[in-house]
Design an enzyme around this catalytic site. Structure first.
Site, PDB file in Angstrom:
ATOM      1  N   SER A 262       0.830  -1.197   0.000  1.00 35.29           N
ATOM      2  CA  SER A 262       0.000   0.000   0.000  1.00 35.29           C
ATOM      3  C   SER A 262       0.864   1.247   0.000  1.00 35.29           C
ATOM      4  O   SER A 262       1.981   1.252   0.523  1.00 35.29           O
ATOM      5  CB  SER A 262      -0.915   0.015   1.236  1.00 35.29           C
ATOM      6  N   LYS A 263       0.331   2.329  -0.590  1.00 34.84           N
ATOM      7  CA  LYS A 263       1.068   3.590  -0.649  1.00 34.84           C
ATOM      8  C   LYS A 263       1.270   4.188   0.736  1.00 34.84           C
ATOM      9  O   LYS A 263       2.240   4.910   0.968  1.00 34.84           O
ATOM     10  CB  LYS A 263       0.334   4.589  -1.560  1.00 34.84           C
ATOM     11  N   ARG A 264       0.368   3.895   1.656  1.00 33.19           N
ATOM     12  CA  ARG A 264       0.459   4.468   2.999  1.00 33.19           C
ATOM     13  C   ARG A 264       1.628   3.885   3.775  1.00 33.19           C
ATOM     14  O   ARG A 264       2.276   4.583   4.545  1.00 33.19           O
ATOM     15  CB  ARG A 264      -0.857   4.232   3.747  1.00 33.19           C
TER      16      ARG A 264
END
Length: 516
Positions: A262-264
């Protein structure tokens, strides 16, 4: 339940699409999906469509679309139709297609397959909480609004003035469907999905079906997280009397702990990160292909079958088959990508690698924005020197920078100065004397006829320092490396001196000597 994957392709010219949402930096998964779509399209002479699904206005980011175009173009994953290039099914942004969806939604309402829902977000939140508390086997929307007029529903609690529209999922909804990668799949029963939000925008589920139909999409290729949504989409196709596309659900990219990338949590989930970190686009494309596809099998000279992990997009596309895609979620192994990137770096022609390094060196201030011919010529010579050990374009800066530093003021790192021994002044004095004896004219004292070359430089320094002073090479050349590069570890010393030239080399040696 899984059986043998369905056959493909059909006789119809394939039209495939990738449809990202501009809600931030493009996800590496977008490139992953685009790659497999494009490989199939190019093999079968089809068309690849880029569609921007921007109906999520709360998370919409204006610069995200430009980043999407830029990064996919950088990877060479070029589309035939899209918002920036146009095409016969324009517009290719969902926000510009709102009038397209209304007639389809109206038809579903009129036929009884959809209904208005006036439930407030607070009521829906309470409903979910109650279902969780009671551990109810039935979850999802409870159909409080189904069959009621606006006036009737307004008499009940949790009323919202602006309704959404929901699908009316039948009790006998078909849950099985054929997948090109996974064979026959069975998804869980869906609830009454919202297909138009209170703001008038369609949800993904409605818009994707309408857009794929209107744009003639023949194959829907997407991540496995959409398997559970496929029965809803097939219902919409059937209710509206539309031809159904074929489906292929790709495995998700995962971390080593099997969690979804995930980008987070993962910087490498951002597609822009790879260019920032100095990866080559062809290496990243090769890596993404290997995440879901086996290496190319070849026969060696002994007739043995061997695997080849380095291959071009064209080779990947030429042999592409959906039934070869591995349905198991691949681990996103950056060590493997680093290895691949180093292999691609070393295979580039030197002049091309120098050209790719230039933007990074300019950004780091190593070179000016408009370097002159002399600076560019020196860069190509330096590139040839560092190429065998280079793994990322961003790692070139520290190795290249000393070659462009002022000869009388080369920055010397603390660890490089700290490793100088008491005999460093004598070593530098002897080196200067030895190198002064090498002429830059043809026909030098070593009889090589080439003057200031790394072979002649090495011979002179070994004679003066190793044989003359009785030093081991490690101690003999350490002070010279510090003087030339300011670093403990640098590109090959004698070749560096050749590139710098006689005057610069002697100036640097004398400059360090003056500080000791």
């Amino acid at each position: 339940m899984t059986t043998t994957p369905a056959s493909e392709p059909s006789a119809i010219t394939p039209r495939l699409r990738v449809a990202p949402s501009p809600t931030g930096d493009p996800h590496v998964g977008t490139a992953y999906m685009a790659l497999f779509n494009l490989a199939f399209v190019r093999k079968h002479g089809g068309r690849f469509v880029l569609r921007v699904e921007d109906t999520d206005r709360a998370r919409f980011r204006e610069d995200s679309e430009a980043q999407l175009f830029d990064t996919l173009d950088w990877l060479g994953l070029n589309w035939d139709e899209g918002p920036d290039v146009g095409g016969p099914y324009a517009p290719y942004r969902q926000s510009e297609r709102l009038d397209t969806y209304a007639p389809y939604i109206d038809r579903l309402i009129e036929s009884g397959h959809a209904y208005y829902c006036w439930c407030s977000s607070e009521r829906l939140k309470e409903l979910r909480a109650e279902q969780e508390r009671s551990k109810s086997p039935v979850t999802g929307y409870d159909r409080l609004c189904h069959g009621k007029t606006r006036e009737e529903r307004a008499q009940l609690p949790g009323f919202s003035e602006t309704p959404v529209v929901r699908m009316l999922i039948p009790d006998d909804v078909p849950l099985e469907f054929d997948d090109l990668i996974r064979g026959t799949l069975k998804a869980p029963r869906p609830d009454d999905q919202v297909i138009r939000k209170a703001d008038g925008f369609p949800t993904y589920h409605m818009a994707v079906v309408v857009d794929d139909h209107e744009m003639g999409i023949t194959h829907v290729v997407r991540g496995e997280e959409w398997i559970s949504s496929t029965p809803k989409h097939l219902l919409l196709y059937r209710w509206l009397g539309l031809p159904e596309p074929k489906f292929a659900h790709m495995p998700l990219l995962r971390n080593a702990n099997k969690s979804k990338i995930s980008k987070r949590k993962n910087p490498e989930a951002r597609l822009t990160w790879f260019r920032d970190e100095g990866y080559l686009p062809e290496a990243l494309v090769n890596f993404l292909a290997l995440l879901g596809y086996p290496p190319i099998i070849e026969t060696d000279d002994d007739g043995e079958r061997v695997e080849r992990e380095m291959f071009s997009f064209e080779e990947f596309s030429d042999g592409f088959e959906w039934n070869k895609v591995n349905p198991v979620g691949p681990v996103f192994d950056l060590t493997k990508l680093d290895w691949l990137n180093g292999m691609y770096v070393r295979e580039l022609p030197t002049h091309e690698l120098a050209a790719r390094l230039l933007p990074y060196l300019v950004a780091e201030g190593v070179l000016p924005e408009r370097p002159d011919l002399g600076e560019l010529g020196r860069l190509e010579a330096i590139t040839a020197l560092i190429q065998p050990r280079l793994t990322h374009l961003t790692k070139a800066g520290p190795q290249v920078a000393p070659f462009y530093a002022p000869d009388d003021a080369v920055p010397v790192a603390d660890d490089a100065r700290g490793q100088l021994k008491d005999d460093a002044p004598a070593v530098l004095d002897a080196a200067v004397t030895a190198l002064e004896g090498i002429s830059t004219e043809e026909g030098d004292i070593f009889g090589e006829g080439r003057g200031w070359t790394h072979e002649n430089i090495e011979a002179a320094l070994r004679a003066a320092l190793v044989e003359g002073l009785g030093l081991k090479p490690k101690f003999a050349f350490g002070p010279l490396r510090t003087a030339i590069s300011g670093q403990r570890v640098s590109p090959p010393l004698f070749e560096s001196m050749e590139i710098l030239g006689r005057h610069s080399t002697l100036t640097r040696l004398r400059a360090l000597r003056a500080t000791l």
